[in-house]
Scaffold this motif. Structure first.
Motif, mmCIF file in Angstrom:
data_model
loop_
_atom_site.group_PDB
_atom_site.id
_atom_site.type_symbol
_atom_site.label_atom_id
_atom_site.label_comp_id
_atom_site.label_asym_id
_atom_site.label_seq_id
_atom_site.Cartn_x
_atom_site.Cartn_y
_atom_site.Cartn_z
ATOM 1 N N GLY A 124 40.598 46.226 73.229
ATOM 2 C CA GLY A 124 40.632 44.987 73.994
ATOM 3 C C GLY A 124 41.665 44.029 73.443
ATOM 4 N N LEU A 125 42.144 43.151 74.295
ATOM 5 C CA LEU A 125 43.093 42.109 73.906
ATOM 6 C C LEU A 125 42.344 40.789 73.832
ATOM 7 N N LEU A 132 35.835 33.861 67.857
ATOM 8 C CA LEU A 132 35.311 35.222 67.905
ATOM 9 C C LEU A 132 36.027 36.116 66.892
ATOM 10 N N TRP A 133 37.350 36.060 66.884
ATOM 11 C CA TRP A 133 38.082 36.937 65.984
ATOM 12 C C TRP A 133 37.757 36.622 64.524
ATOM 13 N N THR A 134 37.588 35.354 64.187
ATOM 14 C CA THR A 134 37.206 34.981 62.828
ATOM 15 C C THR A 134 35.883 35.644 62.448
ATOM 16 N N ALA A 135 34.911 35.613 63.396
ATOM 17 C CA ALA A 135 33.596 36.201 63.144
ATOM 18 C C ALA A 135 33.671 37.718 63.083
ATOM 19 N N VAL A 136 34.458 38.332 63.971
ATOM 20 C CA VAL A 136 34.586 39.797 63.978
ATOM 21 C C VAL A 136 35.244 40.275 62.689
ATOM 22 N N GLU A 137 36.281 39.578 62.273
ATOM 23 C CA GLU A 137 36.994 39.965 61.057
ATOM 24 C C GLU A 137 36.083 39.881 59.836
ATOM 25 N N CYS A 192 29.968 47.800 68.376
ATOM 26 C CA CYS A 192 31.220 48.393 67.902
ATOM 27 C C CYS A 192 31.499 48.077 66.437
ATOM 28 N N ARG A 193 32.130 49.019 65.758
ATOM 29 C CA ARG A 193 32.614 48.815 64.399
ATOM 30 C C ARG A 193 34.117 48.610 64.453
ATOM 31 N N LEU A 194 34.589 47.517 63.871
ATOM 32 C CA LEU A 194 36.014 47.209 63.887
ATOM 33 C C LEU A 194 36.796 48.245 63.085
ATOM 34 N N LEU A 204 46.008 39.803 70.456
ATOM 35 C CA LEU A 204 45.618 40.664 69.345
ATOM 36 C C LEU A 204 44.942 41.887 69.932
ATOM 37 N N LEU A 205 45.484 43.069 69.656
ATOM 38 C CA LEU A 205 44.887 44.310 70.134
ATOM 39 C C LEU A 205 43.840 44.763 69.121
ATOM 40 N N VAL A 206 42.591 44.818 69.565
ATOM 41 C CA VAL A 206 41.481 45.206 68.708
ATOM 42 C C VAL A 206 41.062 46.630 69.059
ATOM 43 N N GLU A 207 40.967 47.489 68.040
ATOM 44 C CA GLU A 207 40.501 48.854 68.221
ATOM 45 C C GLU A 207 39.204 49.032 67.446
ATOM 46 N N ALA A 208 38.234 49.669 68.078
ATOM 47 C CA ALA A 208 36.918 49.792 67.452
ATOM 48 C C ALA A 208 36.264 51.114 67.825
ATOM 49 N N THR A 209 35.290 51.508 67.026
ATOM 50 C CA THR A 209 34.482 52.695 67.293
ATOM 51 C C THR A 209 33.123 52.255 67.836
ATOM 52 N N ILE A 210 32.695 52.884 68.925
ATOM 53 C CA ILE A 210 31.397 52.549 69.521
ATOM 54 C C ILE A 210 30.298 53.259 68.729
#
Length: 233
Positions: A124-125, A132-137, A192-194, A204-210
């Motif tokens: 996802g972009l 959100l990105w701060t929390a995901v990171e 998802c796991r980042l 920002l292109l985010v790639e993750a594993t479900i």
């Protein structure tokens, strides 16, 4: 805002009314005072159609006496100068999803792609400057939930287009998950796991594993096309 709410003037007026009340409270706390009619004209009056049907969009250039009123946006970028890439992207109907992460934090995202496999992957972009990105990171994980047509206001809130008194998660019903809160009335979600993220264009292109999939009754998707929400059928 007039463009975003062109099909729902009532929602726009509710939004502006909420901002007007917040402004009144802030002025009171600062010891300032404004007459109610002045606040109304500044926050709400400019958005009301005057002498026209409600379906006509009115653009007020400025609040001074003798101001010009246009029936098209005088500040819009001329058609011949708009980014052709952005215009092409707008013609691709996209499902509207909500991404959340522990914290909690959330963001409306209309650029989500799922790749089947073992394990499944998700891309996802998103906005690199978002909460959100701060929390995901920090957490290394997040949840993604598809939104339905009943979630239009929720989508606007998490996109920063609609007020959220008390916080983004203060209203609506939420189900807590290890990956972040998800709408309790949604059509399911994935955890998802980042894996990684990198700059991609202006996003920002985010790639993750479900890692987890939860499915419920499907109420139909909320779609985004050419700057507006749509639904199937």
């Amino acid at each position: 805002m007039l463009i975003e709410y062109r099909e729902d003037r009532t929602a726009l007026l509710v939004y502006l009314g909420t901002l007007m009340l917040e402004a009144g409270d802030q002025l009171a706390q600062l010891g300032g005072q404004r007459h109610r009619s002045e606040l109304y004209q500044r926050f709400v009056g400019w958005a009301r159609a005057r002498g026209q049907a409600e379906r006509v969009t009115m653009f007020h250039v400025n609040p001074e006496p003798g101001a010009q009123i246009h029936h098209s946006d005088p500040f819009a970028v001329p058609a011949d100068k708009r980014s052709p890439v952005r215009r092409f992207r707008g013609r691709l109907a996209a499902p509207v999803t909500l991404w959340t992460a522990p914290g909690p934090a959330g963001l409306t995202v209309s650029s989500t792609l799922v790749a089947d496999g073992d394990p499944g992957r998700l891309l996802g972009l998103i906005d690199a400057e978002s909460d959100l990105w701060t929390a995901v990171e920090e957490a290394g994980r997040f949840a993604v939930a598809p939104l339905s047509p009943t979630h239009r206001q929720l989508a606007d809130r998490f996109a920063g287009l609609f007020p959220s008194p008390g916080g983004l998660f203060a209203i609506d019903s939420w189900a807590e998950t290890p990956y972040g809160p998800v709408p309790a009335d949604g059509g399911g979600w994935v955890g998802c796991r980042l894996d990684e993220a990198r700059e991609y264009g202006w996003s920002l292109l985010v790639e993750a594993t479900i890692e987890r999939v939860e499915l419920t009754d499907d109420g139909g998707p909320l779609l985004h096309h050419r700057g507006r929400y749509h639904e199937l059928g």
